[in-house]
Design a protein around this motif. Structure first.
Motif, PDB file in Angstrom:
ATOM      1  N   LEU A  66       0.859  -1.175   0.000  1.00 27.77           N
ATOM      2  CA  LEU A  66       0.000   0.000   0.000  1.00 27.77           C
ATOM      3  C   LEU A  66       0.894   1.223   0.000  1.00 27.77           C
ATOM      4  N   GLY A  67       0.548   2.188  -0.804  1.00 29.47           N
ATOM      5  CA  GLY A  67       1.288   3.435  -0.761  1.00 29.47           C
ATOM      6  C   GLY A  67       0.726   4.323   0.332  1.00 29.47           C
ATOM      7  N   VAL A  69       0.147   8.325   1.000  1.00 32.18           N
ATOM      8  CA  VAL A  69       0.212   9.682   0.469  1.00 32.18           C
ATOM      9  C   VAL A  69      -0.169  10.649   1.578  1.00 32.18           C
ATOM     10  N   SER A  75       5.696   3.594   1.800  1.00 34.07           N
ATOM     11  CA  SER A  75       4.977   2.369   1.453  1.00 34.07           C
ATOM     12  C   SER A  75       4.881   1.473   2.676  1.00 34.07           C
ATOM     13  N   ASN A 110      -5.048  -4.820   2.764  1.00 36.96           N
ATOM     14  CA  ASN A 110      -5.737  -3.534   2.729  1.00 36.96           C
ATOM     15  C   ASN A 110      -6.192  -3.114   4.122  1.00 36.96           C
ATOM     16  N   GLU A 129      -2.786   9.036   4.136  1.00 31.85           N
ATOM     17  CA  GLU A 129      -3.854   8.276   3.489  1.00 31.85           C
ATOM     18  C   GLU A 129      -3.258   7.064   2.787  1.00 31.85           C
ATOM     19  N   PRO A 130      -3.875   5.881   2.972  1.00 33.08           N
ATOM     20  CA  PRO A 130      -3.393   4.717   2.207  1.00 33.08           C
ATOM     21  C   PRO A 130      -3.909   4.754   0.769  1.00 33.08           C
ATOM     22  N   THR A 131      -3.117   4.267  -0.169  1.00 38.45           N
ATOM     23  CA  THR A 131      -3.596   4.080  -1.537  1.00 38.45           C
ATOM     24  C   THR A 131      -4.032   2.622  -1.693  1.00 38.45           C
ATOM     25  N   PRO A 132      -4.842   2.302  -2.703  1.00 43.13           N
ATOM     26  CA  PRO A 132      -5.333   0.921  -2.835  1.00 43.13           C
ATOM     27  C   PRO A 132      -4.183  -0.077  -2.950  1.00 43.13           C
TER      28      PRO A 132
ATOM     29  N   SER B  99       0.095  -1.089  -9.394  1.00 38.65           N
ATOM     30  CA  SER B  99       0.912   0.061  -9.025  1.00 38.65           C
ATOM     31  C   SER B  99       1.549   0.701 -10.249  1.00 38.65           C
TER      32      SER B  99
END
Lengths: 194, 168
Positions: A66-67, A69, A75, A110, A129-132, B99
């Motif tokens: 998960l990224g 931001v 990560s 997730n 905030e996590p990215t998908p 990604s």
């Protein structure tokens, strides 16, 4: 090479501890089993040594990434050995290696990763905030190196906050890595006042 | 026979027949092998990112724009002849399907290394790049053999070995 004091590493370890504590609660709710966390490790390593410290580069692993931001880009990477992936999928009643198996692991990643990121953000007063999630099953080295490469821009040092979640009674674990962008570590330490 | 691990951002060169240069589990990174097949001298760089942006310290071999010229220098210093140099590329995969950024890193790494090789007039004679699989590269110094291995697979030759002086 950037150096951190023992106090700073302790503070980072404590962050990882609280973050993975929250994550283990989320995983426990999902699996309906109690989940323990190991004492986290905080490694600050030259990038070249990072992969070797995690495991055999050619061994098979499933990684869910998960990224992050927001105020501190980075990560979060969750790693499952084939055995752990199978046990974890078994707990959710799906077949490991199947399409459902991969999406089950991605969903675990997730939920666990997002709760880790949220806990981290709250602790240090940052907007994170996590990215998908994205997943891959391949050589451990290829997975870890790809995640490190994305975050490697500024420096040659990787900070790895590593904890294991152990699902009780099933003896399966998830390892957990937080890989912040280089400047992010300093920002975190500043917020922690060490 | 000595295996030299070439880890993220490292490079190595050898003129000793029997040496093996290895990068394990390349994902978006590129394993760049340079060989002078006449002399049996070879080098391997483990490139992590395409470009340094100009302000990286000396010795930042993780960047393609630092690693490629340095690897050329190292093999030439060992006795390889610059016009005889040939390249083999492995890696540059996009490990995580969703990604976007890692996909870009893999592809951009390959593009950057190829452009730098073009500038040095070095031909790429074999490659296994792109896709979504991790790979291990092994460079056998002396026999001029380069192999690639994927997860759970067996080692297969990418550049067939031959004795020095014989065209492979």
């Amino acid at each position: 090479m950037t150096r951190y004091t023992d106090t700073q590493l302790d503070a980072l370890r404590e962050l990882a501890n609280i973050g993975s504590g929250t994550a283990s609660t989320a995983l426990s709710g999902m699996l309906g089993k109690s989940v323990d966390i190991s004492v986290p490790n905080a490694f600050v390593l030259p990038m070249a040594e990072a992969v070797g410290s995690i495991g055999d580069a050619e061994s098979e692993a499933t990684g869910v990434v998960l990224g992050i931001v927001g105020d501190m880009p980075g990560s979060v990477l969750l790693l499952f050995t084939p055995k752990d992936a199978e046990l974890m999928c078994g707990l959710l009643g799906v077949e490991a290696g199947s399409e459902y198996g991969i999406s089950a692991l991605m969903e675990i990643g997730n939920i666990v990763g997002a709760s880790y990121i949220n806990a981290l953000g709250q602790m240090i007063g940052m907007d994170l905030e996590p990215t998908p999630p994205a997943a891959a099953t391949d050589m451990l080295g290829a997975i870890v190196q790809t995640v490190l490469a994305e975050r490697a821009g500024a420096g040659d040092v990787a900070l790895l906050l590593d904890s294991d979640l152990v699902v009780e009674g099933e003896d399966c674990s998830v390892s957990f890595l937080l890989v912040p962008d280089q400047g992010g570590v300093e920002q975190m330490l500043e917020r922690l006042g060490v | 026979m000595a295996e030299t691990m070439v880890r993220m951002g490292e490079l190595a060169a050898s003129a000793v027949a029997g040496d093996v240069l290895v990068s394990l589990g390349l994902g978006s990174c590129i394993g760049l092998a340079l060989l002078d097949r006449r002399t049996g001298i070879a080098g391997l760089a483990h490139v992590v990112l395409p470009a340094s942006g100009g302000n990286a310290p000396k010795g930042s071999w993780k960047f393609a724009d630092f690693a490629v010229p340095e690897l050329v220098d190292r093999v030439v210093k060992l006795g390889a002849r610059r016009p005889m140099l040939e390249a083999v590329l492995v890696g540059g995969a996009s490990m995580f399907a969703v990604s976007k950024s890692s996909l870009e890193v893999g592809q951009r790494n390959e593009a950057a290394v190829r452009e730098l090789l073009r500038e040095q007039r070095i031909n790429v004679i074999a490659k296994e790049t792109g896709g979504s699989r991790g790979r291990t590269i092994r460079v056998y110094v002396g026999p001029n053999k380069v192999t690639v291995k994927e997860a759970g697979g067996t080692e297969k030759p990418l550049l067939a070995g031959a004795t020095a002086g014989v065209n492979a």
